[in-house]
Design a protein around this motif. Structure first.
Motif, PDB file in Angstrom:
ATOM      1  N   LEU A 184       0.828  -1.203   0.000  1.00 25.10           N
ATOM      2  CA  LEU A 184       0.000   0.000   0.000  1.00 25.10           C
ATOM      3  C   LEU A 184       0.864   1.256   0.000  1.00 25.10           C
ATOM      4  N   LYS A 185       1.919   1.250   0.803  1.00 29.72           N
ATOM      5  CA  LYS A 185       2.810   2.405   0.850  1.00 29.72           C
ATOM      6  C   LYS A 185       3.491   2.632  -0.489  1.00 29.72           C
ATOM      7  N   CYS A 186       3.859   1.542  -1.153  1.00 26.06           N
ATOM      8  CA  CYS A 186       4.482   1.646  -2.468  1.00 26.06           C
ATOM      9  C   CYS A 186       3.513   2.238  -3.486  1.00 26.06           C
ATOM     10  N   LEU A 187       2.302   1.711  -3.546  1.00 28.48           N
ATOM     11  CA  LEU A 187       1.325   2.148  -4.544  1.00 28.48           C
ATOM     12  C   LEU A 187       0.865   3.574  -4.309  1.00 28.48           C
ATOM     13  N   ASP A 188       0.988   4.043  -3.085  1.00 31.67           N
ATOM     14  CA  ASP A 188       0.623   5.436  -2.787  1.00 31.67           C
ATOM     15  C   ASP A 188       1.455   6.435  -3.588  1.00 31.67           C
ATOM     16  N   GLU A 189       2.585   5.990  -4.103  1.00 27.62           N
ATOM     17  CA  GLU A 189       3.449   6.885  -4.869  1.00 27.62           C
ATOM     18  C   GLU A 189       2.989   7.063  -6.315  1.00 27.62           C
ATOM     19  N   LEU A 190       2.005   6.248  -6.740  1.00 23.75           N
ATOM     20  CA  LEU A 190       1.512   6.352  -8.115  1.00 23.75           C
ATOM     21  C   LEU A 190       0.561   7.539  -8.258  1.00 23.75           C
ATOM     22  N   ASP A 191       0.593   8.168  -9.428  1.00 25.80           N
ATOM     23  CA  ASP A 191      -0.336   9.238  -9.762  1.00 25.80           C
ATOM     24  C   ASP A 191      -1.513   8.624 -10.507  1.00 25.80           C
ATOM     25  N   ASN A 192      -2.681   8.548  -9.835  1.00 24.35           N
ATOM     26  CA  ASN A 192      -3.843   7.879 -10.431  1.00 24.35           C
ATOM     27  C   ASN A 192      -4.373   8.595 -11.660  1.00 24.35           C
ATOM     28  N   THR A 193      -4.033   9.882 -11.831  1.00 18.93           N
ATOM     29  CA  THR A 193      -4.578  10.651 -12.953  1.00 18.93           C
ATOM     30  C   THR A 193      -3.679  10.575 -14.188  1.00 18.93           C
ATOM     31  N   SER A 194      -2.528   9.942 -14.070  1.00 14.14           N
ATOM     32  CA  SER A 194      -1.579   9.886 -15.182  1.00 14.14           C
ATOM     33  C   SER A 194      -2.079   8.954 -16.281  1.00 14.14           C
ATOM     34  N   ASN A 195      -1.707   9.261 -17.521  1.00 12.98           N
ATOM     35  CA  ASN A 195      -2.052   8.355 -18.616  1.00 12.98           C
ATOM     36  C   ASN A 195      -0.890   7.418 -18.960  1.00 12.98           C
ATOM     37  N   LYS A 196       0.077   7.307 -18.062  1.00 14.94           N
ATOM     38  CA  LYS A 196       1.107   6.291 -18.219  1.00 14.94           C
ATOM     39  C   LYS A 196       0.475   4.914 -17.995  1.00 14.94           C
ATOM     40  N   ILE A 197       1.036   3.896 -18.632  1.00 16.40           N
ATOM     41  CA  ILE A 197       0.606   2.547 -18.308  1.00 16.40           C
ATOM     42  C   ILE A 197       1.318   2.106 -17.039  1.00 16.40           C
ATOM     43  N   ASN A 198       0.587   1.446 -16.152  1.00 20.13           N
ATOM     44  CA  ASN A 198       1.131   0.955 -14.888  1.00 20.13           C
ATOM     45  C   ASN A 198       1.245  -0.559 -14.955  1.00 20.13           C
ATOM     46  N   ILE A 199       2.480  -1.066 -14.904  1.00 21.69           N
ATOM     47  CA  ILE A 199       2.747  -2.497 -15.012  1.00 21.69           C
ATOM     48  C   ILE A 199       3.344  -2.980 -13.700  1.00 21.69           C
ATOM     49  N   ALA A 200       2.703  -3.963 -13.085  1.00 23.77           N
ATOM     50  CA  ALA A 200       3.253  -4.575 -11.875  1.00 23.77           C
ATOM     51  C   ALA A 200       3.970  -5.865 -12.269  1.00 23.77           C
ATOM     52  N   ILE A 201       5.093  -6.147 -11.620  1.00 24.95           N
ATOM     53  CA  ILE A 201       5.842  -7.368 -11.910  1.00 24.95           C
ATOM     54  C   ILE A 201       6.157  -8.093 -10.607  1.00 24.95           C
ATOM     55  N   GLY A 202       6.035  -9.401 -10.622  1.00 21.85           N
ATOM     56  CA  GLY A 202       6.361 -10.230  -9.467  1.00 21.85           C
ATOM     57  C   GLY A 202       6.679 -11.627  -9.948  1.00 21.85           C
ATOM     58  N   HIS A 203       7.321 -12.418  -9.121  1.00 15.41           N
ATOM     59  CA  HIS A 203       7.708 -13.767  -9.565  1.00 15.41           C
ATOM     60  C   HIS A 203       6.515 -14.706  -9.610  1.00 15.41           C
ATOM     61  N   HIS A 204       5.694 -14.704  -8.561  1.00 15.01           N
ATOM     62  CA  HIS A 204       4.605 -15.666  -8.449  1.00 15.01           C
ATOM     63  C   HIS A 204       3.319 -15.145  -9.086  1.00 15.01           C
ATOM     64  N   THR A 205       2.528 -16.057  -9.598  1.00 18.56           N
ATOM     65  CA  THR A 205       1.195 -15.693 -10.072  1.00 18.56           C
ATOM     66  C   THR A 205       0.321 -15.328  -8.864  1.00 18.56           C
ATOM     67  N   LEU A 206      -0.767 -14.630  -9.121  1.00 20.08           N
ATOM     68  CA  LEU A 206      -1.650 -14.241  -8.016  1.00 20.08           C
ATOM     69  C   LEU A 206      -2.272 -15.464  -7.348  1.00 20.08           C
ATOM     70  N   GLY A 207      -2.404 -16.550  -8.106  1.00 17.65           N
ATOM     71  CA  GLY A 207      -2.961 -17.767  -7.523  1.00 17.65           C
ATOM     72  C   GLY A 207      -2.068 -18.393  -6.471  1.00 17.65           C
ATOM     73  N   CYS A 208      -0.799 -17.981  -6.405  1.00 16.08           N
ATOM     74  CA  CYS A 208       0.126 -18.497  -5.386  1.00 16.08           C
ATOM     75  C   CYS A 208      -0.031 -17.771  -4.049  1.00 16.08           C
ATOM     76  N   MET A 209      -0.789 -16.696  -4.040  1.00 19.67           N
ATOM     77  CA  MET A 209      -0.902 -15.881  -2.840  1.00 19.67           C
ATOM     78  C   MET A 209      -1.942 -16.437  -1.864  1.00 19.67           C
ATOM     79  N   PHE A 210      -1.705 -16.205  -0.581  1.00 24.67           N
ATOM     80  CA  PHE A 210      -2.690 -16.492   0.463  1.00 24.67           C
ATOM     81  C   PHE A 210      -3.955 -15.703   0.143  1.00 24.67           C
TER      82      PHE A 210
END
Length: 484
Positions: A184-210
């Protein structure tokens, strides 16, 4: 405006049987061929660079450098997150993680543990070799205190998510934790009004998460306008379109960079067109029998052609609003007297608006420029509207009554010099034009000329269009760049 990138994952470069070695060597040739027709912007590596915690020896860095060179990029154009094989595991780490997971509220327990210096130190110690590799390869410290962080450019944001915080054994899919408060603290740094594309990257698929953490990730992806999530880990290519609330988020899973009884080689390339708000993801796979790379059309029904197309609804909505504002601006009649005075003031008498006859004399030449520079039909129509003001510019430029002769080249020289500085950075004429306007506008505003910002920007657009018509710019050939 376009963005092209490559995603590779699960290279396991210490796993070096003959088939894997052959595939990796051929990958360099395959990428090099693609880069002849595609200008790639960056490379994403979603973890498991090494194998079973082995050290990051020089040969690993050398191979990654070869991958980058094959797509005409350097180390400053790569974004990396760790995989579960990139960390070292010890008994102390295992005991700490077991303690966190034994709590009925394990998701909250991890948030609490990451705030504890001693526990945090134990969890992050296992990443020490990866952190050192990251510093050596990228040239900057991995922000380990933040856990998750953002890097990017003026066209995109890359949200780096460490999904391996509590990874330490086999068969732990469905129980991994991400550290919700840190995310949450990390994402708070994003500008929601920007027209940049926002790409998140991680090793595991979301299905691997609790489940609790998976839900937190999905909700925050929607709230903070994450457009796509890139991952690996499962050694098989795939995709999932996550419908959460009012937003659909594209999850892209790359294949692996090794060959064994389970994994078949694969990787992903993607083209993002911000002007139209679309993502085209292309899957590539290794033909094990005949030893060559090819397009993979077996990933799923939506990618039956080898390409998965996905609409960026958030950016499309912003573009519609912007287009409406531009149309409203151009529907207002330009005051030609003020425009002429702007030209004079810019360098340091008026007639009625001209016609497009001057444009007609070079029509074929200009249209060839538009084709070579990959200009849109909208840009061509806009240029034609601007052409009606070229006679006003030439009335001033063809005499010394308004501007001294030694100053006459100032305007065109500024535009041409700016063009030379940026034309290699963009793949379409539309993008180059937009950025030319922005740079010259920002410099002109500093002159404090007596015009509104909207008037100034509009005048600059017309002057740049005139330079396209009258000067040696927009002559490059961008139409050889193909979408991948």
């Amino acid at each position: 405006m376009e963005i092209n990138f490559v995603q590779i994952s699960d290279l396991h470069l210490h796993f070096n049987n003959y088939e894997s070695e052959k595939m990796r060597k051929e990958l360099l040739k395959y990428l090099s061929e693609m880069s002849k027709t595609t200008q790639f912007d960056f490379l994403v590596i979603t973890g498991d660079i090494t194998h079973k915690g082995s050290r990051f020896k020089q040969s690993i860095k050398d191979y990654l450098d070869e991958v980058l060179a094959s797509i005409n990029l350097t180390r400053k154009n790569v974004y990396i997150v760790p995989g579960n094989h990139d960390l070292n595991r010890d008994e102390t780490r295992g005991l700490v993680i077991e303690g966190i997971k034994s709590n009925g509220a394990s998701s909250d327990e991890l948030d609490k543990s990451l705030g504890s210096t001693s526990t945090n130190k134990v969890l992050l110690k296992s990443f020490s070799n990866f952190f050192k590799f990251y510093k050596d390869f990228i040239g900057e410290d991995y922000p380990k205190k933040e856990i998750h962080f953002i890097k990017g450019s003026d066209k995109y944001n890359i949200v780096h998510i460490n999904t391996c915080l509590v990874a330490y054994k086999s068969n732990e899919e469905g129980s991994l934790l991400v550290g919700k408060q840190k995310l949450l603290k990390c994402l708070d740094e994003l500008d929601n009004t920007s027209n940049k594309i926002n790409i998140a990257i991680g090793h595991h698929t979301l299905g691997c998460m609790f489940p609790v953490d998976k839900n937190a990730i999905q909700s925050n992806f929607e709230d903070y306008c994450i457009d796509m999530y890139l991952s690996g880990h499962v050694h098989q290519p795939g995709y999932h379109i996550e419908a959460n609330g009012n937003t659909s988020i594209l999850n892209v899973v790359s294949g692996a960079g090794l060959l064994d009884s389970y994994a078949n080689g694969g990787f992903v390339t993607a083209n993002v067109t911000l002007d139209t708000g679309t993502i085209n993801v292309r899957y590539h796979s290794w033909n094990r029998d005949s030893h060559y790379w090819t397009i993979n059309n077996n990933v799923g029904r939506k990618a039956s052609t080898g390409i998965l197309s996905f609409p960026l609804d958030r950016i499309k909505k912003q573009d519609v609003t912007t287009s409406q504002n531009i149309v409203e601006e151009y529907d207002n009649e330009l005051n030609e007297d003020e425009f002429k005075q702007f030209i004079i003031d810019f360098h340091q008498h008026p007639q009625k608006k001209g016609n497009t006859s001057k444009y007609e004399t070079k029509k074929e030449e200009i249209e060839q420029k538009f084709e070579n520079m990959r200009c849109s039909e909208s840009f061509e129509n806009l240029f034609l509207r601007y052409a009606t003001y070229f006679s006003a510019i030439e009335e001033i430029m063809n005499t010394t009554s308004y501007i001294e002769s030694e100053k006459k080249e100032i305007l065109s020289e500024i535009i041409i010099e700016t063009y030379f500085g940026i034309h290699n950075s963009y793949s379409t004429g539309d993008e180059i034009f937009i950025n030319l306007v922005d740079i010259i506008f920002n410099n002109t505003i500093k002159m404090r000329l007596p015009y509104t910002e909207n008037e100034t920007r509009r005048y600059i657009r017309i002057l740049i269009a005139w330079c396209i018509y009258d000067c040696g710019i927009f002559n490059e050939k961008k139409n050889t760049i193909k979408v991948v």
